[in-house]
Design a protein around this motif. Structure first.
Motif, PDB file in Angstrom:
ATOM      1  N   VAL A  55       7.409 -10.180  -9.819  1.00 42.21           N
ATOM      2  CA  VAL A  55       7.535  -9.338  -8.623  1.00 42.21           C
ATOM      3  C   VAL A  55       6.765  -9.989  -7.480  1.00 42.21           C
ATOM      4  N   ARG A  56       7.439 -10.148  -6.342  1.00 44.62           N
ATOM      5  CA  ARG A  56       6.765 -10.654  -5.140  1.00 44.62           C
ATOM      6  C   ARG A  56       6.243  -9.457  -4.354  1.00 44.62           C
ATOM      7  N   VAL A  57       4.942  -9.394  -4.188  1.00 44.07           N
ATOM      8  CA  VAL A  57       4.324  -8.266  -3.489  1.00 44.07           C
ATOM      9  C   VAL A  57       4.071  -8.662  -2.033  1.00 44.07           C
ATOM     10  N   PRO A  58       4.654  -7.945  -1.066  1.00 51.87           N
ATOM     11  CA  PRO A  58       4.483  -8.288   0.353  1.00 51.87           C
ATOM     12  C   PRO A  58       3.002  -8.212   0.766  1.00 51.87           C
ATOM     13  N   PRO A  59       2.596  -9.012   1.749  1.00 51.62           N
ATOM     14  CA  PRO A  59       1.187  -9.028   2.179  1.00 51.62           C
ATOM     15  C   PRO A  59       0.661  -7.654   2.603  1.00 51.62           C
ATOM     16  N   ASP A  60       1.477  -6.856   3.320  1.00 54.69           N
ATOM     17  CA  ASP A  60       0.990  -5.551   3.767  1.00 54.69           C
ATOM     18  C   ASP A  60       0.768  -4.612   2.582  1.00 54.69           C
ATOM     19  N   VAL A  61       1.577  -4.768   1.535  1.00 48.85           N
ATOM     20  CA  VAL A  61       1.395  -3.946   0.336  1.00 48.85           C
ATOM     21  C   VAL A  61       0.123  -4.373  -0.395  1.00 48.85           C
TER      22      VAL A  61
ATOM     23  N   ALA B 256       4.915   3.932  -1.591  1.00 51.70           N
ATOM     24  CA  ALA B 256       5.648   4.492  -2.730  1.00 51.70           C
ATOM     25  C   ALA B 256       7.027   3.843  -2.866  1.00 51.70           C
ATOM     26  N   GLY B 257       7.318   3.332  -4.064  1.00 49.80           N
ATOM     27  CA  GLY B 257       8.628   2.754  -4.350  1.00 49.80           C
ATOM     28  C   GLY B 257       8.778   1.300  -3.967  1.00 49.80           C
TER      29      GLY B 257
ATOM     30  N   VAL C 157       6.696  -1.240  -4.842  1.00 47.43           N
ATOM     31  CA  VAL C 157       6.243  -2.116  -5.923  1.00 47.43           C
ATOM     32  C   VAL C 157       6.272  -1.308  -7.221  1.00 47.43           C
ATOM     33  N   PRO C 158       6.739  -1.901  -8.339  1.00 47.42           N
ATOM     34  CA  PRO C 158       6.711  -1.191  -9.621  1.00 47.42           C
ATOM     35  C   PRO C 158       5.307  -0.715  -9.971  1.00 47.42           C
ATOM     36  N   VAL C 159       5.242   0.404 -10.671  1.00 44.79           N
ATOM     37  CA  VAL C 159       3.966   1.062 -10.940  1.00 44.79           C
ATOM     38  C   VAL C 159       2.990   0.159 -11.697  1.00 44.79           C
ATOM     39  N   ILE C 160       3.450  -0.504 -12.754  1.00 45.58           N
ATOM     40  CA  ILE C 160       2.550  -1.320 -13.571  1.00 45.58           C
ATOM     41  C   ILE C 160       2.024  -2.508 -12.770  1.00 45.58           C
ATOM     42  N   THR C 161       2.888  -3.125 -11.979  1.00 44.84           N
ATOM     43  CA  THR C 161       2.459  -4.250 -11.139  1.00 44.84           C
ATOM     44  C   THR C 161       1.444  -3.800 -10.104  1.00 44.84           C
ATOM     45  N   ALA C 162       1.689  -2.657  -9.485  1.00 44.42           N
ATOM     46  CA  ALA C 162       0.753  -2.128  -8.494  1.00 44.42           C
ATOM     47  C   ALA C 162      -0.601  -1.836  -9.144  1.00 44.42           C
ATOM     48  N   SER C 163      -0.569  -1.277 -10.332  1.00 39.95           N
ATOM     49  CA  SER C 163      -1.815  -0.964 -11.036  1.00 39.95           C
ATOM     50  C   SER C 163      -2.573  -2.236 -11.409  1.00 39.95           C
ATOM     51  N   LEU C 164      -1.838  -3.270 -11.810  1.00 35.18           N
ATOM     52  CA  LEU C 164      -2.473  -4.549 -12.150  1.00 35.18           C
ATOM     53  C   LEU C 164      -3.220  -5.110 -10.946  1.00 35.18           C
ATOM     54  N   TRP C 165      -2.551  -5.144  -9.792  1.00 32.86           N
ATOM     55  CA  TRP C 165      -3.199  -5.668  -8.595  1.00 32.86           C
ATOM     56  C   TRP C 165      -4.413  -4.820  -8.217  1.00 32.86           C
ATOM     57  N   MET C 166      -4.298  -3.520  -8.386  1.00 39.85           N
ATOM     58  CA  MET C 166      -5.430  -2.642  -8.080  1.00 39.85           C
ATOM     59  C   MET C 166      -6.641  -2.958  -8.943  1.00 39.85           C
ATOM     60  N   GLN C 167      -6.404  -3.182 -10.231  1.00 39.74           N
ATOM     61  CA  GLN C 167      -7.513  -3.496 -11.133  1.00 39.74           C
ATOM     62  C   GLN C 167      -8.132  -4.849 -10.795  1.00 39.74           C
TER      63      GLN C 167
END
Length: 292
Positions: free
Chosen positions: A57-63, A172-173, A175-185
């Protein structure tokens, strides 16, 4: 639907049980070290999960910037407030204070996101304020000002978690939930590392198998399992209905505190408990016909 309801209830019950676990950890390890190790363990589990379930998953810079802010508020500030507060107050009262979260999110949405706050949300805020007042009175009657300070610190953690929830709505919507959680951790570990590493010697306490088991349980349930259960339940249950299951948080926290930690449950606590549960129910009960 029964399975979905069970998943939502178990997710919130685990969050509530973790209040008591966090209290035990906070009495044995430095606060920053607990939060840092929790993030590292969660990252090690979420990395393969994200690859398997979300793929590349490519996560945009603002996200990414938004996720970094979520990590600051939802992990660093929330855990600092919770763990520092639980050193001073009881797990029972800490769980009741955490029950103010829906009301705080409602107020934050009205003030920061210009969301309309219907009458029932104001009722929820009033009930939450009444619950906080009840447990404050209980502390004053006991002559224990330290616990009142502990409750205030836990509430600061609630504000951090509310900021996380409001920030999450912005992406919301996307980035996938698991990917978002990974980056948060990952971001959380980076934020906490400068505060945790000076106390690296404290890790020696984890030679105690029971303490190490508590840390692993705390990390994997609070940062991974609760998330997976909650979003699995949301696939079947509308978000408004799912919110009702947050009543399991203060309920489980109170049950664990009284039965396993032997904490006293007074009449004033009972009044605060009823008010808090009422606040959560009013704040999260689904509306009919779109009315407020």
């Amino acid at each position: 639907m029964r399975l979905a309801y069970l998943q939502l209830a178990l997710s919130m019950a685990l969050v509530g049980a973790n209040v008591a676990v966090a209290k035990l950890l906070a009495e044995a390890l430095p606060i920053a070290m607990i939060a840092f190790l929790r993030c590292v363990l969660a990252t090690l589990v979420l990395l393969p999960l994200a690859r398997a379930m979300d793929g590349p998953v490519r996560v945009p810079p603002d996200v990414l910037r938004n996720l970094a802010l979520q990590a600051l508020f939802g992990t660093a500030i929330y855990n600092a407030g919770l763990l520092a507060g639980l050193r001073l107050t009881s797990a029972l009262e800490g769980g009741l204070v955490l029950a103010t979260l829906p009301a705080v999110v409602a107020i934050g949405g009205a003030l920061l996101l210009r969301e309309r706050l219907p009458g029932r949300q104001w009722s929820a805020v009033a009930l939450a304020a009444g619950g906080m007042a009840a447990i404050t009175i209980a502390r004053s009657a006991a002559g224990d000002g330290g616990s009142a300070l502990g409750n205030l610190l836990v509430f600061c953690g609630v504000i951090g978690e509310a900021a996380y929830v409001l920030l999450a709505r912005r992406i919301a919507g996307r980035v996938p939930v698991i990917t978002a959680s990974l980056w948060m951790q990952v971001f959380s570990a980076l934020v906490l590392a400068p505060f945790a590493l000076p106390d690296v010697g404290a890790v020696a306490a984890l030679a105690d198998p029971s303490l190490a088991a508590l840390l692993v349980f705390h990390s994997l349930t609070a940062s991974v399992l609760c998330l997976l259960l909650w979003y699995a339940g949301l696939k079947q249950v509308p978000a408004g209905m799912a919110g009702i299951f947050t009543v399991f948080l203060p309920g489980t926290a109170a049950l664990v505190a009284v039965t396993l930690l032997g904490e006293a449950f007074s009449g004033v606590h009972a009044a605060g408990f009823v008010l808090m549960m009422g606040s959560v129910a009013v704040a999260t009960w689904p509306r009919r016909g779109g009315g407020g």
